[in-house]
Design an enzyme around this catalytic site. Structure first.
Site, PDB file in Angstrom:
ATOM      1  N   LYS A  66       0.844  -1.199   0.000  1.00 23.13           N
ATOM      2  CA  LYS A  66       0.000   0.000   0.000  1.00 23.13           C
ATOM      3  C   LYS A  66       0.877   1.247   0.000  1.00 23.13           C
ATOM      4  O   LYS A  66       1.881   1.318   0.720  1.00 23.13           O
ATOM      5  CB  LYS A  66      -0.912  -0.021   1.225  1.00 23.13           C
ATOM      6  CG  LYS A  66      -1.899   1.142   1.305  1.00 23.13           C
ATOM      7  CD  LYS A  66      -2.789   0.972   2.524  1.00 23.13           C
ATOM      8  CE  LYS A  66      -3.745   2.137   2.720  1.00 23.13           C
ATOM      9  NZ  LYS A  66      -4.604   1.950   3.918  1.00 23.13           N
ATOM     10  N   SER A  90      -9.192   2.877   3.160  1.00 23.36           N
ATOM     11  CA  SER A  90      -8.199   3.457   2.282  1.00 23.36           C
ATOM     12  C   SER A  90      -7.330   2.423   1.564  1.00 23.36           C
ATOM     13  O   SER A  90      -6.509   2.782   0.727  1.00 23.36           O
ATOM     14  CB  SER A  90      -7.303   4.420   3.069  1.00 23.36           C
ATOM     15  OG  SER A  90      -6.580   3.726   4.087  1.00 23.36           O
ATOM     16  N   SER A 145      -9.852   0.708   7.360  1.00 22.76           N
ATOM     17  CA  SER A 145      -9.306   0.730   6.002  1.00 22.76           C
ATOM     18  C   SER A 145      -8.879  -0.611   5.439  1.00 22.76           C
ATOM     19  O   SER A 145      -8.578  -0.706   4.253  1.00 22.76           O
ATOM     20  CB  SER A 145      -8.124   1.708   5.935  1.00 22.76           C
ATOM     21  OG  SER A 145      -8.565   3.020   6.145  1.00 22.76           O
TER      22      SER A 145
END
Length: 479
Positions: free
Chosen positions: A82, A157, A181
């Site tokens: 990520k 996210s 997230s």
């Protein structure tokens, strides 16, 4: 015919060790799929094909020269990172055009552990600016799109990470969770996602622990893969504010996937208390289905009050918003470039600057009091089950466009269940047990006691055996 992306990560790793598959074959396969499908799905901000192939070549040399017993557990397995974590020598945008040319000088501790385990890094996955929102749209990459329906958002996210796994562009993915997230995109993309216990995984050397909301964790299709990832990423470094007790010597999280959980006492709720936020009928139906499944498996299931007024005095949403604004201000941005930030982050950072320190401290105090009350009330339960989200997946563009205050309100209404467990620090997972009538995935959230990942993984594996989900895939999977 089984294709390479049909195989779970633990199976790929075993086939590498037995020389049935080469790391280069696996890496080339995911890179070809990424080149074909990522333009329409927005999983990645940065793809590093050349570096990934170099890593795969090195892994292949190790396979041919070392004994299988000496090979690391993820050797040759692609694991995208990520873009809120550092991967040395690769740009780290944090989803912001302000940092679009930023290059990471070092690996984060989590990435270093994955590298030592032999993982191959195909790239950095898409994330909203600074991870501040529950959807994945930014100014440095196309919006992430849900593989089940590209008109829908994959959440955030860790939206890009979820897209990569759900679309068959990677077998597993690194993700992180500060307010839901990992669990949000897991729910809407039909994946298994685990937010570990606070302090289980270090944020060293760069990420501040602050109040301990955020942690890295795995997004996978299979529970066994999540356990393998957790075994790899877990650990602490000197200076970490929070640490979780390690497993007993010689024990692994993967061991618990193979164990029955026993008969558990499970509490549940599906309402939002005084917040009065509506929960969609499809979500409530999925929740009830999960409860029936748990009861059929022999567990004791009973309704409990939500962590609302009785524990947090009716101020949880306001106090969490204070902490969230403060977190949004933690990423250094030159003053002259602040106007280039997205509208939500400009608003959050302005709120943080206007916030008196005593008000921030008071919010932290109220939240901790609420956590102590909630922990005492739920101590008799082995786990707590709730919906992950109040709604099924929503369209791309649903949240933004009407100003940051309205955007934040919509995010709060979409995600009323997840953030409380970032505040408590408890391990919490989204289990992909359901689909809405239109086919969109709907996850169920199961939260354990502090340090309770072993029991959660045992329960998740039991649910996976009772209602298998890995063979249910979006259309892009077969392209």
């Amino acid at each position: 015919m089984t294709q390479m992306h049909d195989l779970p990560a633990h199976r790929l790793a075993a086939m590498v060790r037995s020389r049935e598959l080469s790391p280069r074959e696996i890496t080339e396969h995911v890179l070809v799929r990424t080149e074909r499908h990522d333009p329409g799905h927005g999983a990645y901000i940065t793809v590093i094909a050349e570096k990934a192939l170099e890593q795969a070549q090195y892994a292949e040399k190790r396979v041919m020269s070392d004994t299988p017993e000496s090979l690391p557990p993820l050797l040759g397995v692609p694991v995208p990172i990520k873009d809120l974590d550092l991967l040395a020598g690769v740009r780290a945008t944090y989803g912001s055009r302000v940092l679009a040319d930023n290059t990471a000088p070092i690996d984060s501790d989590t990435v270093a552990r994955l590298r030592a385990a032999g993982a191959v890094f195909p790239g950095k996955t898409n994330t909203p600016e600074f991870g501040s929102s529950c959807y994945t749209e930014n100014d440095v990459a196309p919006p992430a799109r849900n593989p089940w329906n590209p008109e829908l958002s994959p959440g955030g996210s860790s939206g890009g990470a979820a897209v990569a796994v759900a679309a068959g562009l990677a077998p597993v993915a690194h993700a992180s969770d500060g307010g839901g997230s990992i669990r949000i995109p897991a729910s809407v993309c039909g994946l298994f996602g685990l937010k570990p216990t606070r302090g289980r995984i270090s944020g060293a050397p760069v990420k501040p622990d602050l109040v301990g909301l955020s942690t890295s964790g795995p997004l996978t299709r299979h529970v066994a893969d999540a356990a393998l990832m957790l075994d790899t990423m877990s650990g602490n470094r000197p200076g970490d504010y929070y640490t979780a007790p390690p497993l007993p010597p010689g024990e692994t999280f993967a061991d618990h996937v193979r164990r029955e959980p026993g008969r558990l006492r499970i509490g549940h709720y599906a309402h939002t208390g005084s917040a009065g936020l509506p929960v969609h009928p499809d979500v409530l139906a999925a929740h009830e289905s999960t409860l029936r499944l748990l009861a059929d498996l022999g567990h004791e299931v009973e309704e409990i009050p939500e962590p609302g007024d009785a524990h947090f005095g009716g101020t949880f949403s306001d106090d969490f918003a204070v902490i969230w604004a403060a977190m949004a201000s933690a990423t250094p941005v030159p003053a002259e470039r602040e106007p280039e930030l997205g509208e939500l982050n400009r608003w959050l950072r302005e709120r943080a600057r206007a916030l008196p320190v005593p008000e921030y401290i008071a919010a932290c105090v109220r939240l901790q009091r609420g956590v102590r009350s909630w922990m005492a009330a739920t101590e008799p339960y082995d786990a707590v089950v709730t919906p992950v989200l109040a709604q099924p997946p929503v369209p791309v563009g649903y949240f933004a466009g009407d100003g940051p205050e309205e955007e934040f309100r919509r995010m709060t209404a979409f995600t009323p269940f997840t953030s409380v467990f970032n505040v408590t620090g408890q391990p919490s997972m989204s289990v992909p047990l359901h689909h809405a009538p239109d086919g969109a995935p709907i996850g169920s959230m199961v939260t354990g006691r502090m340090g309770g990942e072993p029991l959660l993984l045992s329960l998740a594996a039991q649910l996976e055996r009772a209602r298998p989900w890995a063979d249910r895939v979006p259309p892009v999977w077969h392209d």
